[in-house]
Scaffold this active site. Sequence first.
Site, PDB file in Angstrom:
ATOM      1  N   CYS A 104       0.902  -1.155   0.000  1.00 40.31           N
ATOM      2  CA  CYS A 104       0.000   0.000   0.000  1.00 40.31           C
ATOM      3  C   CYS A 104       0.933   1.195   0.000  1.00 40.31           C
ATOM      4  O   CYS A 104       1.608   1.446   1.003  1.00 40.31           O
ATOM      5  CB  CYS A 104      -0.909   0.032   1.218  1.00 40.31           C
ATOM      6  N   CYS A 107      -0.405   4.080   2.666  1.00 40.72           N
ATOM      7  CA  CYS A 107      -0.453   3.834   4.111  1.00 40.72           C
ATOM      8  C   CYS A 107      -0.207   2.357   4.374  1.00 40.72           C
ATOM      9  O   CYS A 107       0.921   1.899   4.215  1.00 40.72           O
ATOM     10  CB  CYS A 107      -1.742   4.356   4.728  1.00 40.72           C
ATOM     11  N   SER A 108      -1.213   1.620   4.743  1.00 41.83           N
ATOM     12  CA  SER A 108      -0.954   0.225   5.118  1.00 41.83           C
ATOM     13  C   SER A 108      -2.153  -0.668   4.850  1.00 41.83           C
ATOM     14  O   SER A 108      -2.396  -1.605   5.591  1.00 41.83           O
ATOM     15  CB  SER A 108      -0.567   0.156   6.590  1.00 41.83           C
ATOM     16  N   CYS A 109      -2.918  -0.367   3.786  1.00 36.58           N
ATOM     17  CA  CYS A 109      -4.078  -1.203   3.468  1.00 36.58           C
ATOM     18  C   CYS A 109      -3.617  -2.643   3.255  1.00 36.58           C
ATOM     19  O   CYS A 109      -2.623  -2.892   2.568  1.00 36.58           O
ATOM     20  CB  CYS A 109      -4.780  -0.690   2.213  1.00 36.58           C
TER      21      CYS A 109
HETATM   22 FE    FE Z   1      -3.486   2.089   2.807  1.00 38.62          FE
END
Ligand code: FE
Length: 205
Positions: A104, A107-109
Amino acid sequence: MSENHHHRELSDGEVRARALESLLREKGVLQGNVVDEVVDIYTNDIGPLNGAKAIAKAWTDPEFKSRLMANATRAVAELGISGMEGENLVAVENTDDLHHVIVCTLCSCYPWPVLGLPPRWYKDAPYRARVVREPRKVLAEFGTVLPDGKEIKVLDSNVEVRYFVIPQRPKGSENLSEEELAELITRDSMVGVTVLPDVEPKVAA
Ligand code: FE
């Protein structure tokens, strides 16, 4: 930063969890790294186990695999797997010619229901930036050296689509049961930063 990408405020539950952790720590009920340890178990064991089950089934049941490729959220729900951050799961398959790796970039999906919580490196800026720019080099740092001719596709997960990788089934695993296959499948192989090693063929009893 795009609005529909998920940079959300802490949820009510998260705020409460943090408050509770602080309070329990203050009262001396919680000591050491117990919360981190629980998170670690969820990250490394409970989460990825779901993905491993789904992939082992896909390897052994072509019809399930078709359903998984067509609509992963619906297919894993057949196995009782569902939950937050799992509304739009997309499964992609690694082959002899094509290797997928997920990231991602913003961010951190991450596909929580199948892989659990994302590992720290997945959330760190260097991985997010570099895997797009120099995937072959980043994969090599994970110990994954792919043949020059193999195409690498980097998939950027976001709030709408959360990818996970169906790794190639190891050579030698032909006689293994679905349960035995699931044990071979690692979190990192489902993120696409590693490939699964070949195994010693099991001789039928
Ligand atoms: Fe994300």
